[in-house]
Motif scaffolding. Sequence first.
Motif, mmCIF file in Angstrom:
data_model
loop_
_atom_site.group_PDB
_atom_site.id
_atom_site.type_symbol
_atom_site.label_atom_id
_atom_site.label_comp_id
_atom_site.label_asym_id
_atom_site.label_seq_id
_atom_site.Cartn_x
_atom_site.Cartn_y
_atom_site.Cartn_z
ATOM 1 N N VAL A 271 0.931 -0.967 -0.114
ATOM 2 C CA VAL A 271 0.084 0.091 0.031
ATOM 3 C C VAL A 271 0.484 1.597 0.247
ATOM 4 N N LEU A 272 0.201 2.173 -1.074
ATOM 5 C CA LEU A 272 1.147 3.257 -1.550
ATOM 6 C C LEU A 272 0.850 4.631 -0.428
ATOM 7 N N HIS A 273 0.577 4.662 0.738
ATOM 8 C CA HIS A 273 -0.346 6.215 1.288
ATOM 9 C C HIS A 273 0.929 7.215 0.520
ATOM 10 N N SER A 274 -0.298 8.132 0.504
ATOM 11 C CA SER A 274 0.189 9.209 -0.083
ATOM 12 C C SER A 274 -0.492 10.591 -0.232
ATOM 13 N N ILE A 275 -0.813 10.817 0.831
ATOM 14 C CA ILE A 275 -1.754 11.924 0.634
ATOM 15 C C ILE A 275 -1.380 12.534 1.823
ATOM 16 N N GLY A 276 -1.343 14.175 1.684
ATOM 17 C CA GLY A 276 -1.033 15.142 2.807
ATOM 18 C C GLY A 276 -2.137 16.385 2.265
ATOM 19 N N PHE A 277 -2.525 17.234 3.700
ATOM 20 C CA PHE A 277 -3.584 18.445 2.500
ATOM 21 C C PHE A 277 -3.420 18.935 4.671
ATOM 22 N N ALA A 278 -2.891 20.539 3.860
ATOM 23 C CA ALA A 278 -3.460 21.400 5.062
ATOM 24 C C ALA A 278 -4.113 22.619 4.559
ATOM 25 N N PRO A 279 -4.692 23.569 5.423
ATOM 26 C CA PRO A 279 -5.736 24.806 5.009
ATOM 27 C C PRO A 279 -5.050 25.804 4.762
ATOM 28 N N ALA A 280 -4.946 26.300 3.889
ATOM 29 C CA ALA A 280 -4.377 27.704 3.419
ATOM 30 C C ALA A 280 -3.333 28.145 4.713
ATOM 31 N N SER A 281 -4.436 28.367 5.530
ATOM 32 C CA SER A 281 -3.736 29.586 7.612
ATOM 33 C C SER A 281 -2.787 28.266 7.766
ATOM 34 N N CYS A 282 -2.140 26.725 7.130
ATOM 35 C CA CYS A 282 -1.435 26.099 7.859
ATOM 36 C C CYS A 282 -0.562 26.028 7.325
ATOM 37 N N LEU A 283 -0.445 26.929 6.117
ATOM 38 C CA LEU A 283 1.203 27.243 5.411
ATOM 39 C C LEU A 283 1.243 29.267 4.814
ATOM 40 N N GLY A 284 2.736 28.908 3.994
ATOM 41 C CA GLY A 284 3.479 30.997 3.968
ATOM 42 C C GLY A 284 3.528 31.692 5.584
ATOM 43 N N GLU A 285 2.731 32.164 5.615
ATOM 44 C CA GLU A 285 3.879 32.979 6.133
ATOM 45 C C GLU A 285 3.009 32.562 8.051
ATOM 46 N N GLY A 286 2.105 32.085 8.578
ATOM 47 C CA GLY A 286 1.366 32.777 9.622
ATOM 48 C C GLY A 286 1.751 31.224 11.170
ATOM 49 N N PHE A 287 2.625 30.783 11.169
ATOM 50 C CA PHE A 287 2.413 29.762 11.882
ATOM 51 C C PHE A 287 1.917 30.071 13.063
ATOM 52 N N LEU A 288 2.278 31.017 13.612
ATOM 53 C CA LEU A 288 1.338 32.172 14.989
ATOM 54 C C LEU A 288 0.453 32.057 14.555
ATOM 55 N N ASP A 289 -0.968 31.951 13.875
ATOM 56 C CA ASP A 289 -1.956 32.654 13.612
ATOM 57 C C ASP A 289 -2.396 30.923 13.448
ATOM 58 N N ALA A 290 -2.109 29.504 13.129
ATOM 59 C CA ALA A 290 -3.716 29.071 12.495
ATOM 60 C C ALA A 290 -4.420 28.491 13.515
ATOM 61 N N PRO A 291 -5.253 28.333 13.293
ATOM 62 C CA PRO A 291 -5.963 27.966 14.533
ATOM 63 C C PRO A 291 -6.253 26.634 14.096
#
Length: 255
Positions: free
Chosen positions: A87-107
């Motif tokens: 089985v190959l698990h090739s799945i990943g997702f993060a909402p936009a708030s979790c990526l970019g510049e706002g590490f401290l701001d993601a809910p």
Amino acid sequence: MGLLDGKRLLVTGVITETSIAFSVAKVAQEQGAEVVLTGFGRLSLVERVARRLPKPAPVVELDVTSPEHLEALADRVREHVDGLDGVLHSIGFAPASCLGEGFLDAPFADVATAMEVSAFSFKSLAVATLPLFGESGGSILGMDFDARVAWPAYNWMGVAKAALESTSRYLARELGPRRIRVNLVAAGPVRTMAAKSIPGFVQFEEAWEGRAPLGWDINDATPVAMSCAALMSDWFPATTGEMIHVDGGFHAMGV
């Protein structure tokens, strides 16, 4: 004679032909494996892409956050193959708030989504496919992006990948008695649809230039796919709980 002759594989995460999972499915078929794909959301798109493989592959719908889908997965896969060897698990997702510049701001709600889809689903997929493995065991493999360090812009997806790495070790412990090996492939950056959704992904591309001693082609997932095929073959019978770097050697360099 191919490396995967007679193997039956379930490959998740195919979205387009640039997906790493597509390259894995292609190489696996070329090495003799029978491949079943899973798709989520735009299933017709995955089915269209599946027809571009050397041998058109069946597609099973799977939302890894749906208990109903997970519970039905084994029966759906049995409609196409009589069991699984890998089985190959090739799945990943993060909402936009979790990526970019706002590490401290993601809910937390968004962080929780990233963790469920990108890390906890590795366990969910393993449990859902266990009934398909025989006494000889097999291989469960996950796609990783080395989370031992902090990357620019990757933020909470990096945290989720760290959780994936830990999950793989615990799965290796739990599934070893069933002769099921659990490993991760930490790939270098590849220009996939998922990668393009990461703000600042170009920073990864630039970092690899000149630092990977073997070189690195961001447009070619074949080296990653070949490594995945090898790990799902019988040639790593005593390797589990491991993270294999397929990144041109970038991880081993300083500056």
